[in-house]
Design an enzyme around this catalytic site. Structure first.
Site, PDB file in Angstrom:
ATOM      1  N   THR A   7      -7.487   9.166   8.542  1.00 55.13           N
ATOM      2  CA  THR A   7      -7.064   7.875   8.048  1.00 55.13           C
ATOM      3  C   THR A   7      -7.121   6.714   9.026  1.00 55.13           C
ATOM      4  OG1 THR A   7      -4.755   8.741   8.327  1.00 55.13           O
ATOM      5  CG2 THR A   7      -5.666   8.994   5.952  1.00 55.13           C
ATOM      6  N   GLY A  55      -7.217   3.789  10.797  1.00 59.06           N
ATOM      7  CA  GLY A  55      -8.090   2.529  10.722  1.00 59.06           C
ATOM      8  C   GLY A  55      -7.979   1.948   9.240  1.00 59.06           C
ATOM      9  N   THR A  56      -7.220   2.868   8.577  1.00 63.17           N
ATOM     10  CA  THR A  56      -7.363   2.527   6.892  1.00 63.17           C
ATOM     11  C   THR A  56      -6.844   1.210   6.413  1.00 63.17           C
ATOM     12  OG1 THR A  56      -6.907   4.738   6.622  1.00 63.17           O
ATOM     13  CG2 THR A  56      -6.539   3.513   4.591  1.00 63.17           C
ATOM     14  N   GLY A  57      -5.499   0.809   7.179  1.00 64.04           N
ATOM     15  CA  GLY A  57      -5.036  -0.733   6.939  1.00 64.04           C
ATOM     16  C   GLY A  57      -5.706  -1.679   7.387  1.00 64.04           C
ATOM     17  N   CYS A  58      -6.344  -1.639   8.739  1.00 69.69           N
ATOM     18  CA  CYS A  58      -7.103  -2.743   9.199  1.00 69.69           C
ATOM     19  C   CYS A  58      -8.359  -2.837   8.224  1.00 69.69           C
ATOM     20  CB  CYS A  58      -7.668  -2.199  10.642  1.00 69.69           C
ATOM     21  SG  CYS A  58      -6.463  -1.779  11.729  1.00 69.69           S
ATOM     22  N   LYS A 102       0.766  -1.302   0.108  1.00 66.40           N
ATOM     23  CA  LYS A 102      -0.073   0.026  -0.003  1.00 66.40           C
ATOM     24  C   LYS A 102       0.855   1.379   0.000  1.00 66.40           C
ATOM     25  CE  LYS A 102      -1.537  -1.933   3.550  1.00 66.40           C
ATOM     26  NZ  LYS A 102      -2.373  -2.441   4.904  1.00 66.40           N
TER      27      LYS A 102
HETATM   28  O1  PXL Z   1      -3.353   0.553  12.013  1.00 66.56           O
HETATM   29  C1  PXL Z   1      -2.677  -0.265  12.814  1.00 66.56           C
HETATM   30  C2  PXL Z   1      -3.260  -0.704  13.988  1.00 66.56           C
HETATM   31  C3  PXL Z   1      -3.744  -1.857  14.114  1.00 66.56           C
HETATM   32  N1  PXL Z   1      -4.352  -2.415  15.106  1.00 66.56           N
HETATM   33  C4  PXL Z   1      -4.484  -1.961  16.107  1.00 66.56           C
HETATM   34  C5  PXL Z   1      -4.243  -0.481  16.284  1.00 66.56           C
HETATM   35  C6  PXL Z   1      -3.207   0.033  15.102  1.00 66.56           C
HETATM   36  C7  PXL Z   1      -2.939   1.501  15.193  1.00 66.56           C
HETATM   37  O2  PXL Z   1      -3.216   2.226  15.962  1.00 66.56           O
HETATM   38  O3  PXL Z   1      -4.376   0.357  17.371  1.00 66.56           O
HETATM   39  C8  PXL Z   1      -5.194  -2.161  17.343  1.00 66.56           C
END
Ligand code: PXL
Length: 271
Positions: free
Chosen positions: A213, A215-218, A180
């Site tokens: 942004t 939480g974008t990756g999750c 990404k």
């Molecule tokens: O975005 C990565 C991430 C994944 N999981 C948890 C997070 C974060 C970023 O803060 O807190 C629980």
């Protein structure tokens, strides 16, 4: 109409809890639901955070993780699994055992290294275990450019670097690699790079200059898992997920005083 595991695929996330709701398991659950899947969630770590930063975390033991996951797998027909923040070697090893023992399919591994605010969500030794134990089980790994650099050791300055980094990750056992590139952008577009079956797909979206942004990756990784669970091909799953995240960034509310979470909303149902 009644629904069951055939019409409502079950997706499991194994990830960290962000109690403020922006990232981690809450983002994953919202995303599974948004795509019409039934969400199940096991917590690998309880983090302490809000939109402004991560203040600490209490990690689960391997036994605590197994105690959460086993009853789910003994009862529910899980069609896809997504992993996020897996902070310790013991959690990673247990996750790998749970995936292999139960022959789970549609495995999406998001190799979470650091929060946007700069908090380390995994240590170096654990990241090494994640590569050794989870990459070979992954249908896709979804590092951002920074994570891809750390994992591959290749500085991502150009497209050939991206291909080289992906090839290293194929050597580590991943079946598909999505790098990404939010900050490897070309003019006004943010391009993600999907390497799959010898092909390089550039997945393009407008770049939004925004701090909303969180939480974008999750969300992207969870959306890929949901779409694989629904039977989409990997390429379609990634394209649909990128569009979904993009719309969630474009329409993000302003929540909290820091990086606002993105706007995860159910997609329109066609009937
Ligand atoms: O975005 C990565 C991430 C994944 N999981 C948890 C997070 C974060 C970023 O803060 O807190 C629980």
């Amino acid at each position: 109409m009644n629904t069951d595991e055939r019409t409502t695929p079950i997706c499991l996330t194994i990830a960290g809890l962000d109690p403020s709701g922006g990232a981690g398991t809450i983002a994953d659950v919202k995303t599974f639901f948004a795509f019409g899947c039934y969400p199940a969630a096991a917590i690998a770590s309880i983090t302490y955070q809000n939109t402004q930063g991560v203040y600490g975390a209490t990690h689960q033991s391997a036994e605590e993780l197994r105690s959460q996951v086993e009853p789910i797998l003994n009862d529910l027909e899980v069609s896809a699994v997504k992993t996020g923040m897996l902070p310790t070697a013991e959690i990673i090893e247990e996750t790998a055992r749970l995936i292999s023992e139960n022959d789970l399919h549609n495995v999406v591994i998001d190799p979470v290294v650091r929060s946007t605010s700069g908090f380390d969500l995994i240590d170096g030794a654990a990241l090494k275990r994640l590569i050794e134990m989870l990459f070979p089980l992954a249908d896709i790994v979804t590092p951002n450019a920074q994570e891809a650099e750390r994992i591959s050791g290749v500085a991502l300055l150009s497209e050939p670097d991206i291909v080289a980094a992906a090839n290293i990750m194929f050597g580590m056992g991943a079946k598909a690699v999505l790098i990404k590139g939010g900050h490897l952008r070309h003019g006004s577009s943010a391009v993600d790079h999907l390497l799959l079956g010898g092909e390089h797909h550039r997945i393009d979206a407008p770049y939004y200059d925004t701090t909303s942004t969180h939480g974008t990756g999750c969300t992207l990784a969870a959306a890929i898992a949901a779409n694989l669970a629904k039977g989409k091909t990997m390429l379609d799953a990634v394209r649909i997920s990128k569009d979904f995240v993009n719309e969630a960034i474009r329409t993000a509310p302003k929540i909290g005083k820091g990086n606002s979470p993105i706007n995860i909303q159910p997609i329109e149902r066609s009937g």
